[in-house]
Design a protein around this motif. Structure first.
Motif, PDB file in Angstrom:
ATOM      1  N   UNK A 191     174.121  59.026  36.904  1.00 56.16           N
ATOM      2  CA  UNK A 191     174.425  57.692  37.094  1.00 56.16           C
ATOM      3  C   UNK A 191     174.918  56.832  35.665  1.00 56.16           C
ATOM      4  N   UNK A 192     175.376  55.593  35.783  1.00 55.60           N
ATOM      5  CA  UNK A 192     175.763  54.989  34.410  1.00 55.60           C
ATOM      6  C   UNK A 192     174.229  54.237  33.902  1.00 55.60           C
ATOM      7  N   UNK A 193     174.260  54.025  32.757  1.00 56.38           N
ATOM      8  CA  UNK A 193     173.274  52.940  32.061  1.00 56.38           C
ATOM      9  C   UNK A 193     172.089  53.694  31.716  1.00 56.38           C
ATOM     10  N   UNK A 194     170.951  53.114  31.625  1.00 54.93           N
ATOM     11  CA  UNK A 194     169.920  53.732  30.821  1.00 54.93           C
ATOM     12  C   UNK A 194     169.276  54.390  31.831  1.00 54.93           C
ATOM     13  N   UNK A 195     168.593  55.686  31.537  1.00 55.74           N
ATOM     14  CA  UNK A 195     167.979  56.655  32.043  1.00 55.74           C
ATOM     15  C   UNK A 195     166.749  56.925  31.540  1.00 55.74           C
ATOM     16  N   UNK A 196     165.661  57.363  32.153  1.00 55.69           N
ATOM     17  CA  UNK A 196     164.401  57.965  31.666  1.00 55.69           C
ATOM     18  C   UNK A 196     163.965  59.308  32.316  1.00 55.69           C
ATOM     19  N   UNK A 197     163.889  60.200  31.350  1.00 50.17           N
ATOM     20  CA  UNK A 197     163.647  61.629  31.548  1.00 50.17           C
ATOM     21  C   UNK A 197     162.213  61.952  31.305  1.00 50.17           C
ATOM     22  N   UNK A 198     161.421  62.508  32.212  1.00 42.10           N
ATOM     23  CA  UNK A 198     160.348  62.624  32.126  1.00 42.10           C
ATOM     24  C   UNK A 198     159.986  63.993  32.538  1.00 42.10           C
ATOM     25  N   UNK A 199     159.614  65.015  31.144  1.00 35.15           N
ATOM     26  CA  UNK A 199     159.398  66.335  31.311  1.00 35.15           C
ATOM     27  C   UNK A 199     157.995  66.740  30.738  1.00 35.15           C
ATOM     28  N   UNK A 200     157.140  67.747  31.773  1.00 33.85           N
ATOM     29  CA  UNK A 200     156.075  68.112  31.148  1.00 33.85           C
ATOM     30  C   UNK A 200     156.047  69.626  31.093  1.00 33.85           C
ATOM     31  N   UNK A 201     155.712  70.160  29.887  1.00 37.41           N
ATOM     32  CA  UNK A 201     155.609  71.533  29.772  1.00 37.41           C
ATOM     33  C   UNK A 201     156.868  71.970  29.358  1.00 37.41           C
ATOM     34  N   UNK A 202     157.630  73.120  30.263  1.00 34.92           N
ATOM     35  CA  UNK A 202     159.027  73.402  29.975  1.00 34.92           C
ATOM     36  C   UNK A 202     159.910  72.608  30.806  1.00 34.92           C
ATOM     37  N   UNK A 203     159.453  71.534  31.661  1.00 33.22           N
ATOM     38  CA  UNK A 203     160.206  70.682  32.547  1.00 33.22           C
ATOM     39  C   UNK A 203     161.295  69.997  31.921  1.00 33.22           C
TER      40      UNK A 203
END
Ligand code: FES
Length: 248
Positions: A91-103
């Protein structure tokens, strides 16, 4: 078809996670996976943490194959087939990347100057790729409070305007995914999860990866929140390599 690649270098990321860099002239989209084989060990699915000309596997040590990968060094060969599966929606624009551990590994190729990260781990030593985000754009959450917010990953969402993100991407242990799913459910639709299951064929033949009729290897591993909502097993049970149902 199995292809051989030569390891260019190995980098230690955390006490239990390392990265292997190599050249592989194949187009791979963020979120897709490859089947990785070391002779003498089981083949395992892994997402790439770098998908450009130079590619990278970021590996958490948890089983025999990953330990065998850890013993490899520059110049050694690994065998890959793929890529397989559905990539993350770009997508274009702001993104939120949420990662736990090695995610965070599978989402690292999505990091750009418009990305915010919620990076969670037990302690600061295990935070993965938090420093790849632009300055001030990584929200760290640690269970022991050694860096950032003390708590579990859902604590990282406080003070964020969910609607300001074009897409929220999430990858990590399934219990964590489930906690985030419950929190986001009904609040925003633009959410994609990357799911993990035991995989044998990787191409839709063996059914070892299915969750409530969805084949993770072909229809996933990335799924929208509305697809995940239809999976009654999500966050509760999975099949182990022998086909036995086990609880998370
Ligand atoms: S891994 Fe065989 S069907 Fe998905």
């Amino acid at each position: 078809m199995m292809q051989h690649v030569k390891i260019l270098r190995k980098e230690i990321e955390t006490p239990t996670v390392f990265s292997l860099y190599f050249h592989w002239d194949v187009k791979v989209e963020p979120g897709q996976f490859v089947m990785v084989w070391v002779p003498g060990y089981s083949e395992v699915p892994m997402s790439l943490s770098s998908t450009g000309k130079e590619k990278c596997l970021t590996v958490k040590m948890y089983g025999d194959t990953t330990k065998a990968l850890n013993s490899l060094k520059e110049g050694d060969i690994i065998q890959l087939r793929g890529p397989y599966g559905k990539p993350f929606t770009r997508v274009k624009g702001k993104t939120l990347l949420v990662g736990g551990g090695s995610g965070m590994a599978s989402m690292r190729p999505l990091i750009n100057e418009e990305s915010t990260g919620i990076v969670a781990a037990r302690g600061q030593d295990e935070l993965l790729f938090a420093d790849d985000f632009s300055k001030g754009n990584a929200i760290c959450v640690t269970e022991d409070g050694s860096r950032g917010i003390k708590g579990i990953i859902t604590a990282g969402f406080e003070n964020l305007d969910l609607k300001s993100f074009s897409m929220i991407y999430i990858c990590g242990p399934e219990r964590m995914l489930y906690a985030v799913f419950k929190m986001l459910h009904g609040k925003t639709e633009n959410v994609e999860f990357s799911l993990e299951r035991s995989m044998k064929c990787g191409i839709g033949l063996c059914d070892s990866c299915s969750v409530d009729g969805f084949q993770i290897c072909k229809e996933g591993p990335t799924f929208s929140i509305s697809e995940v909502e239809k999976m009654g097993e999500f966050g509760k049970t999975r099949l182990d390599r022998s086909g036995k149902r086990v609880f998370f």
